[in-house]
Every structure is written in structure tokens, then in C-alpha cells.
Enzyme design. Structure first.
Site, PDB file in Angstrom:
ATOM      1  N   ASP A   1      -0.597   8.760  -4.338  1.00  0.00           N
ATOM      2  CA  ASP A   1      -0.822   8.076  -3.297  1.00  0.00           C
ATOM      3  C   ASP A   1      -2.366   7.699  -3.272  1.00  0.00           C
ATOM      4  O   ASP A   1      -3.120   8.561  -3.430  1.00  0.00           O
ATOM      5  CB  ASP A   1      -0.409   8.682  -2.038  1.00  0.00           C
ATOM      6  CG  ASP A   1      -0.369   7.830  -0.693  1.00  0.00           C
ATOM      7  OD1 ASP A   1      -0.888   6.679  -0.846  1.00  0.00           O
ATOM      8  OD2 ASP A   1       0.045   8.285   0.211  1.00  0.00           O
TER       9      ASP A   1
ATOM     10  N   GLU B   1       0.318   2.578  -3.873  1.00  0.00           N
ATOM     11  CA  GLU B   1      -1.128   2.049  -3.404  1.00  0.00           C
ATOM     12  C   GLU B   1      -0.984   0.617  -2.595  1.00  0.00           C
ATOM     13  O   GLU B   1      -1.836  -0.084  -2.608  1.00  0.00           O
ATOM     14  CB  GLU B   1      -2.019   1.742  -4.732  1.00  0.00           C
ATOM     15  CG  GLU B   1      -1.205   1.216  -5.806  1.00  0.00           C
ATOM     16  CD  GLU B   1      -1.271  -0.370  -5.798  1.00  0.00           C
ATOM     17  OE1 GLU B   1      -0.439  -0.862  -5.250  1.00  0.00           O
ATOM     18  OE2 GLU B   1      -2.208  -1.064  -6.238  1.00  0.00           O
TER      19      GLU B   1
ATOM     20  N   GLY C   1       0.838  -1.943  -2.938  1.00  0.00           N
ATOM     21  CA  GLY C   1       0.917  -3.234  -3.394  1.00  0.00           C
ATOM     22  C   GLY C   1      -0.231  -3.902  -3.798  1.00  0.00           C
ATOM     23  O   GLY C   1      -0.376  -5.078  -3.758  1.00  0.00           O
TER      24      GLY C   1
ATOM     25  N   ASP D   1       3.119   1.317   5.303  1.00  0.00           N
ATOM     26  CA  ASP D   1       4.111   2.310   5.750  1.00  0.00           C
ATOM     27  C   ASP D   1       5.189   1.787   6.589  1.00  0.00           C
ATOM     28  O   ASP D   1       5.123   1.372   7.464  1.00  0.00           O
ATOM     29  CB  ASP D   1       3.422   3.426   6.269  1.00  0.00           C
ATOM     30  CG  ASP D   1       2.510   4.374   5.421  1.00  0.00           C
ATOM     31  OD1 ASP D   1       2.197   3.900   4.350  1.00  0.00           O
ATOM     32  OD2 ASP D   1       2.201   5.507   5.966  1.00  0.00           O
TER      33      ASP D   1
HETATM   34  C1  GLA Z   1       0.577   7.382   3.070  1.00  0.00           C
HETATM   35  C2  GLA Z   1       1.773   6.848   2.373  1.00  0.00           C
HETATM   36  C3  GLA Z   1       3.150   7.437   3.136  1.00  0.00           C
HETATM   37  C4  GLA Z   1       2.795   9.043   3.042  1.00  0.00           C
HETATM   38  C5  GLA Z   1       1.618   9.634   3.904  1.00  0.00           C
HETATM   39  C6  GLA Z   1       1.355  11.030   3.412  1.00  0.00           C
HETATM   40  O1  GLA Z   1       0.404   6.832   4.377  1.00  0.00           O
HETATM   41  O2  GLA Z   1       1.821   5.718   2.449  1.00  0.00           O
HETATM   42  O3  GLA Z   1       3.989   7.300   2.682  1.00  0.00           O
HETATM   43  O4  GLA Z   1       3.145   9.580   1.739  1.00  0.00           O
HETATM   44  O5  GLA Z   1       0.571   8.984   3.203  1.00  0.00           O
HETATM   45  O6  GLA Z   1       0.063  11.534   4.027  1.00  0.00           O
END
Ligand code: GLA
Length: 509
Positions: free
Chosen positions: A272, A310, A312, A333
Site C-alpha cells: 500500500d 496505490e 489507481g 477506499d
Molecule cells: C489504505 C488502504 C486500505 C487499508 C488501509 C490500512 O487506506 O487503501 O485498504 O489497507 O490503508 O491502513
């Protein structure tokens, strides 16, 4: 091997010379090294400010735990006050203006980055202090393309801890979820990965090796347990120094972390961007940082599914496979709300031409069963994800699952659409008045045809053989109702925010 370089070290000598040359004239007393104490906010963890006279003006760097060295943009010193901009690489937040002024023998600094604020004093430090606090940058690898490794021939299926538990996750819960995956029948329906998202990380040892935190006493034994159930274990990290929830990221330890995961028996990594967005701002840099971990995972020799997260950026679908990725997030998210899910599932699921066996667009994990949407809205969620050949990563508490949730997630006919061997990502062929008709060609010549009602009132949706790319419809099957429909059925009434999923066949046009 990662080559390390210390970009500030050489510069600082020159700057020190420039500083001493200017000092005899009129260098601002703001110039120099300024150190912050432990009382500063954890985010972004500002540790030091360095201001250097250069030519007629000044340059400066703010060193932080999250983002490493952040250049002070457009630094100007006037009437004893320094003003500058700080940017963390995320275009959603504009560059904010910061100020620094002397307050007695301290430097008082105020400003904002992302959701963190600083309003603190710093004390003067020496060059030796600065050396100790400087962030050591690592170089990215040269461009390379990784060959397919045969994993993820169909979209990965499993469960992830994040949507329900955020970072309140521990060994016991993961074991219980693995038990429930088996006893509920979900494992046998195809869900195999148990993924620990953010929140498992502890500190690094003196050897640099990452240790889990106290909630995960023994990762290897947890992996053995999960494997013993016929399941696979996933884990999570970031190319930055900090993950999104503020845990230890992999920056500077990429190969070491990949080797550690392999030694524990990890089968899946979600990687991530998080704090890495300050380090890797261009599409090329983001790609290279994902390539670096892709190569490190391959070097372990273990079969590890690699999930790129990341959001997109940089047209990730066009290069995700080439860095060893098996799925890549196309969106921000998900939340357990219809409007957020619909925005991702209808409009944010990536370019279909990039999806196929070995690499999938990922519009984020499932929220089915978390309670924020109606049954019809969750049906739409599952239908959209199945039509999109999206990874099916459940995000609820499997230990407390009601019948309705189980029937949405375990429906073998719906799962078969998602997992179809052709791996074609379906898409809308018609959108009118809040109604959408989607089509996904299947192996063997049949077609999945989905009808969606995006309005908040019931509506009857008409469809035709032509929508499915067929001359006429010979058979129609309703995959949610598990029943055949009359061959002349041409409209279906859907509840508000509802969906129907049909498998149809007939002669090709
Ligand atoms: C980002 C990701 C989520 C999750 C959180 C964890 O926001 O997009 O899916 O993994 O981090 O902190």
C-alpha cells in the site's frame, strides 16, 4: 542489492561553506539546524528543520518520520519570519503555507500537512545532530519487466481484516476467522486467502528485521495453522517508511521484508503506497517502487500473490502485471455505504482491457455483511464485483454471519461468473434513466447479463438479445433465484438499488 546514497551529506558541506561565506554579511538567525522533541504529533513526525543560506536566498528541508526529507517549497525569509510550502505528494491536499520564527532561542514552527498539524518549538542543533537525524534515501531499481508466474489465473478470493477490524486485529481473531472460513463452507465455495491488513507490525530488530507486534506472537505458527486448514495467509506493507495506519513500512528493507514473509510462509502481500506517496510522486517512480517489491518477492522463490494498492495512480492497470502484480487497486477506499460502493463498482473499476488471467482490476474489498447496506444493495455489490471479474475479498466478521450474508457470498452460480476461465471484465452496454445493463462473455459461449437499478424507486428494466450480443435468446437463468426464466422474458422489475444477474445463451449475432 539496493544502492544507498545520502543526498544531504554532500550538499550540507557546500551549504555550510555558503553559510559561513554569507554569515559575515547578514545570514538570518533562522539559518541552521533545528531539532524537535518527542512531544510533536506522531503524524507526520517532524524531527528536524534545516535552513541554509544559498546565494541571495535560502533552501530548507523538513525531516519527518512519515515522509523522510520534505523540501521547503518557495522558502522566503522576511522580517525574521520564514514562510514555505510543504507537500506530501497527494494532489488531493493543496500545498499549505508554513511559518517559522524565532521565539527567544527557540524556533517556533506552525503548519499543516495532510491531517497533521505542527505548532511547536525546536531547539538549535549541531551538524552532528543533523547527521544523526537525516533520513537515508534508497535508490529505485532500473526498469525491468517481470514474466507471468502463473498465479491468480482467476480473481483471488478470500478475506481481509481491514473493513471490519481496522488495525484492531490479532492472532486469535485470525485463527477464529480461519476456523469460520471452513465451518461456514466459504473455503469450499472458493475463498482461500486469509489476509492480515494493516496493524500486525512491530518494530525492527537491530538486524533490521521486522517483528510482528505483541498481538501476533508467532507469525510462522499462525501461517502453519492457516495452512493446516487448507487456506493461505496474506500480509500487508508499504513502500514508504510508514503504513497508512502509522505502522512500520518496508522503506529501505524491501528485500529483507520479502525474505521474512517467505520464511514465515506468507502467500499474499498487499503493498500500500501510504507514506511512499511523498517519495514516489511520478508514475515512473511509483511503478519502479512496485517493481522493486515485485522483484524481491520473486527472488524468494515462494508463490506469493502480489496486490498493488496505490489507488489507481499512474494508469496502474497498464503496468501492474509487468511489475509482478496479480491485482491492483483502481480506486480509493470502499466504505460500507451504498453511494461509496456504487461509485467504485459502477464507475471506478478500471479499464477492462487490462484485466485477465494473472492480473485483475481491484475496486477494493467487499463490505457484504457489515450492516451498512440493505440486502438489495449488497446484492448489487456482489453482482457488480462478479461482473467486473473483481477479486472477492470479504471484509466482515465470519464468526457472526447471518444466513442472508452467507447466501450472497456463497452463491456458486454468482461466484462462477466472477471466476469464469476467460477472465473477461464485464462492462455496461447501456445506461438509461438510472438503469444499467452489463454484459460479460463467458467460457463456452454463454453470456452473463446483469441489470441494475441505480435509482431509489423500484423500476422495470427491459433488455434484449442484442444487449447480450446475441441474435436471439434461447435460455435465460436467474442466478440469484437459481431458476430458469421463460425464453421470452424481456423485462425484470428491480427494487431500489437492486440488481439481477442472468446467464443467457443463444445464437451469436
Ligand atoms: C489504505 C488502504 C486500505 C487499508 C488501509 C490500512 O487506506 O487503501 O485498504 O489497507 O490503508 O491502513
Amino acid at each position: 542489492m539496493v544502492m544507498r546514497y545520502f543526498p544531504m551529506a554532500g550538499v550540507s558541506l557546500l551549504a555550510a561553506l555558503a553559510l559561513s561565506a554569507c554569515q559575515s554579511q547578514q545570514a538570518s538567525p533562522l539559518a541552521g539546524v533545528w531539532l524537535f522533541g518527542k512531544e510533536v504529533q506522531d503524524f507526520p513526525g517532524v524531527r528536524m528543520i534545516e535552513i541554509k543560506a544559498q546565494g541571495d536566498g535560502y533552501t530548507g528541508t523538513m525531516t519527518t518520520d512519515w515522509y523522510g526529507p520534505m523540501p521547503m517549497k518557495d522558502l522566503a525569509v522576511k522580517d525574521g519570519v520564514a514562510t514555505f510550502g510543504i507537500f506530501n505528494g497527494n494532489a488531493r491536499v493543496p500545498v499549505k503555507t508554513w511559518t517559522a520564527r524565532l521565539d527567544g532561542d527557540k524556533l517556533h514552527v506552525t503548519g499543516e500537512v495532510w491531517y497533521g498539524k505542527l505548532d511547536n518549538d525546536a531547539v538549535r542543533g549541531s551538524q552532528a545532530d543533523a547527521e544523526k537525524r537525516r533520513f537515508h534515501l534508497t535508490a529505485l531499481p532500473p526498469y525491468a519487466e517481470l514474466k507471468p508466474d502463473g498465479l491468480a489465473q482467476t480473481p483471488p478470493m478470500g478475506w481481509s481484516s481491514w473493513n471490519k477490524f481496522a488495525d484492531h486485529i490479532d492472532d486469535k481473531t485470525v485463527r477464529e476467522i480461519a476456523d469460520a472460513m471452513v465451518s461456514s463452507g466459504l473455503r469450499d465455495a472458493g475463498y482461500r486467502y486469509i489476509n492480515i491488513d494493516d496493524g500486525w507490525q512491530g518494530q525492527r530488530g537491530a538486524d533490521g528485521q521486522i517483528r510482528p507486534n505483541s498481538r501476533f506472537p508467532d507469525m510462522k505458527s499462525l501461517a502453519d495453522y492457516v495452512h493446516g486448514k487448507g487456506l493461505k495467509l496474506g500480509i500487508y506493507s508499504s513502500p514508504g517508511p510508514k503504513t497508512c495506519a502509522g505502522y512500520e513500512g518496508s522503506y529501505g528493507h524491501i528485500q529483507q521484508d520479502a525474505a521474512t514473509y517467505a520464511a514465515w510462509g506468507i502467500d499474499y502481500l498487499k503493498y500500500d503506497l501510504c507514506s511512499g506517496e511523498a517519495f514516489y510522486q511520478s508514475a515512473e517512480q511509483i511503478r519502479a517502487s512496485y517493481q522493486e517489491m515485485g522483484q524481491a518477492l520473486r527472488a524468494t522463490g515462494r508463490a506469493i500473490v502480489y496486490s498493488l494498492c496505490e489507488y489507481g495512480r499512474g494508469d496502474v492497470g497498464s503496468w501492474g502485471r509487468n511489475v509482478g502484480g496479480h491485482l491492483w487497486r483502481t480506486t480509493g477506499d470502499i466504505e460500507d455505504k451504498y453511494q461509496v460502493m456504487a461509485k467504485l463498482g459502477f464507475d471506478g473499476n478500471g479499464s477492462p482491457q487490462h484485466a485477465g488471467p494473472g492480473g485483475w482490476n481491484d475496486p477494493d474489498m467487499l463490505e457484504v455483511g457489515n450492516g451498512g447496506m440493505s440486502v438489495e444493495e449488497y446484492r448489487t455489490h456482489m453482482t457488480l464485483w462478479a461482473m467486473s471479474a473483481a477479486p472477492l475479498l470479504m471484509g466482515h466478521d465470519l464468526r457472526n454471519m447471518d444466513r442472508q450474508t452467507a447466501s450472497l457470498l456463497e452463491n456458486p452460480e454468482v461466484i462462477a461468473i466472477d471466476q469464469d476461465a476467460l477472465g473477461i471484465q464485464g462492462q455496461a452496454v447501456r445506461k438509461e434513466d438510472g438503469a444499467e445493463i452489463w454484459v460479460k462473455p463467458l467460457a463456452g459461449g454463454a453470456v452473463a447479463l446483469a441489470l441494475f437499478n441505480r435509482t431509489d424507486k423500484p423500476q422495470s428494466i427491459e433488455f434484449s438479445a442484442k444487449d447480450a450480443g446475441l441474435r436471439q435468446l434461447a435460455t435465460l437463468r436467474d442466478l440469484w433465484a437459481h431458476q430458469a426464466l421463460a425464453a421470452d422474458t424481456r423485462h425484470i422489475t428491480l427494487p431500489a438499488h437492486g440488481a439481477a444477474l442472468l446467464k443467457v445463451s443463444g445464437n451469436a449475432l
